[in-house]
Design an enzyme around this catalytic site. Structure first.
Site, PDB file in Angstrom:
ATOM      1  N   HIS A 131       0.656  -1.250  -0.092  1.00 10.97           N
ATOM      2  CA  HIS A 131      -0.008   0.141   0.081  1.00 10.97           C
ATOM      3  C   HIS A 131       0.981   1.232   0.068  1.00 10.97           C
ATOM      4  O   HIS A 131       2.153   1.274   0.160  1.00 10.97           O
ATOM      5  CB  HIS A 131      -1.029  -0.048   1.085  1.00 10.97           C
ATOM      6  CG  HIS A 131      -0.416   0.038   2.539  1.00 10.97           C
ATOM      7  ND1 HIS A 131      -0.157   1.220   3.198  1.00 10.97           N
ATOM      8  CD2 HIS A 131      -0.021  -0.873   3.497  1.00 10.97           C
ATOM      9  CE1 HIS A 131       0.460   1.029   4.286  1.00 10.97           C
ATOM     10  NE2 HIS A 131       0.781  -0.327   4.545  1.00 10.97           N
ATOM     11  N   CYS A 162       2.780  -5.248   6.717  1.00 12.66           N
ATOM     12  CA  CYS A 162       2.603  -4.778   5.356  1.00 12.66           C
ATOM     13  C   CYS A 162       3.849  -4.270   4.530  1.00 12.66           C
ATOM     14  O   CYS A 162       4.678  -4.112   5.074  1.00 12.66           O
ATOM     15  CB  CYS A 162       1.193  -4.027   5.189  1.00 12.66           C
ATOM     16  SG  CYS A 162      -0.343  -4.944   5.483  1.00 12.66           S
TER      17      CYS A 162
END
Length: 461
Positions: A342, A361
């Site tokens: 992201h 992440c």
């Protein structure tokens, strides 16, 4: 093509192991001339989202007038290698095994010379330390063997230092300073162990390489968009902290989410949200974070008892926006760890050499360019997706989920030592300490608690 057959070669890895592997090198040194201090991170304030649900249907742009897209000045990003050879391809396993044999032989014949602590060398320097540097670089082939003697630091030696730095993911300055010196002084036995451990981690892989695929080598903190066997683009990345490591994953990228929401993980509700609200009752409103009950109905924060931990029983969701904790783009890649790639509002972290700041992440610099590459071959209402179309859709501030017409394979790997098809052997710091031999069986890893969008339920610790 997969690594399935590679399992038959695992017996060779046992032969690569030495009876005593020595101690690993210390944690990576401070960046040369660049501070790696991590700033305190807090949840940012963002604009309120549009009402209504979302469809998983490609859209070129929102309906209605949209303000012209203004190009923001790009945030500084550290320079990384743009070598066209991918970290991972179908030959990486066997190439890495062969390299491990080579480094085993180097270690058994005495290894290579080391330079004294505090050594700094650059073009124009002369003396006995320059000759040691020449011998050291010649031992791995960065410098031709017939140039392994001499006490002058010339242009050819500077180029050899750059080749060494490129193989180790270091700034290619051509001079020897702290970080380069540390890498030069890692023993051959440790390098052998890194290659062996990395090959072992690849041995069980069943990754299917397509014409286009994505590789994230966690120790490199880089994302590679691979096309027809070459890296079309390598992106600077941020991986998980040591205490919240990014996991090894093999899956497919299925969708690109524009203007995503962020569901606050339970761990952050306890450690961050509750303490903030106790100090400032208006904190959630300032941060544009909504509280939702089990039926998805919004709950007034004033009705909760913030002296307790009861807030963990609710969903706390941050609205979309440029400073949403996921930034403006999320790359969906379904997996059991609920991790993904992201954007981020903390883009200043991309300028650091040591980039291990996330909760598992992977954050990607220039993520809109990455999204454009992923969406090639996927059409929206106005035709093929372009970078301009992505920017326009983001400017609409409307959540859009775009499914890829053809999902792309993606692999997150942990390779601290690996060899490419041209014979070059690369090394990275063992940030998570996975290469170090351990006497006790490994404990079951904790479930990764990561940021999520409304479409992914966060794992609870």
């Amino acid at each position: 093509m997969t690594y399935g057959n590679a399992k038959r070669l695992c017996f060779g890895l046992a032969l690569l192991s030495c009876s005593s592997l020595g101690s690993s090198s210390g944690a990576f040194a401070a960046a040369e001339n660049i501070s790696s201090a991590t700033p305190v991170q807090t949840l940012p304030s963002i604009p309120a989202p549009p009402t209504g649900g979302t469809n998983l249907r490609p859209k070129a742009a929102a309906i209605g007038p949209v303000k012209p897209v203004e190009k923001a000045a790009p945030a500084p990003v550290v320079s990384i290698s743009q070598d066209p050879r991918p970290t991972l391809d179908a030959s990486t396993f066997i190439n890495t095994m062969r390299a491990a044999w080579t480094y085993k032989r180097i270690a058994e014949t005495g290894g290579w010379p080391s330079l004294p602590a505090g050594t700094v060398l650059k073009t124009g320097d002369k003396g006995p330390l320059v000759e040691i540097l020449r011998q050291r670089l010649a031992s791995e082939g960065d410098l031709s063997a017939d140039l392994g003697t001499g006490t002058s630091f010339d242009a050819e030696l500077a180029n050899a230092v750059r080749r060494f730095q490129a193989r180790h993911g270091l700034p290619e300055s051509g001079a020897v300073r702290a970080r380069t010196l540390e890498a030069l002084n890692v023993p051959a036995l440790t390098r052998h162990r890194q290659l062996t451990a990395s090959a072992q981690r690849l041995a069980g892989s069943t990754f299917s390489f397509g014409e286009r695929y994505v590789v994230v080598n966690i120790p490199s903190t880089a994302v590679e968009a691979v096309e027809r066997g070459q890296v079309a683009r390598r992106f600077v990345a941020i991986a998980g902290k040591v205490d919240r490591p990014s996991p090894v994953v093999e899956t497919r990228v299925t969708a690109v989410n524009l203007n995503p929401t962020w569901t606050v993980p339970v761990s952050l509700i306890k450690k961050d949200i509750i303490p903030h609200v106790r100090k400032d009752p208006g904190y959630l409103e300032k941060m544009k974070i909504r509280i939702l009950d089990a039926k998805g109905q919004e709950v007034d924060p004033k009705t909760l008892d913030w002296s307790t931990q009861n807030a963990v029983n609710y969903t706390l969701r941050q609205d979309p926006g440029a400073i949403n904790s996921l930034g403006q783009i999320r790359i969906d890649m379904p997996n059991k760890h609920a991790v993904y790639m992201h954007d981020t509002p903390k883009k200043q972290l991309f300028a650091q050499d040591a980039r291990f700041h996330s909760s598992g992440c992977v954050r990607v610099a220039d993520v809109a360019d990455f999204a454009e590459w992923l969406l090639r071959g996927t059409n929206g209402q106005g035709g093929p997706w372009t970078r301009e179309g992505i920017d326009t859709a983001i400017a609409s501030a409307t959540r859009q989920d775009i499914r890829l017409d053809k999902p792309l394979p993606v692999a997150w790997v942990y390779l601290t030592g690996y060899a490419t098809a041209d014979g070059a052997v690369h090394f990275r710091d063992d940030v998570y300490g996975l290469d170090t031999p351990r006497g006790d069986p490994l404990s079951e890893p904790q479930v990764v608690d990561v940021p999520a969008t409304a479409s992914i339920k966060p794992k609870r610790l």
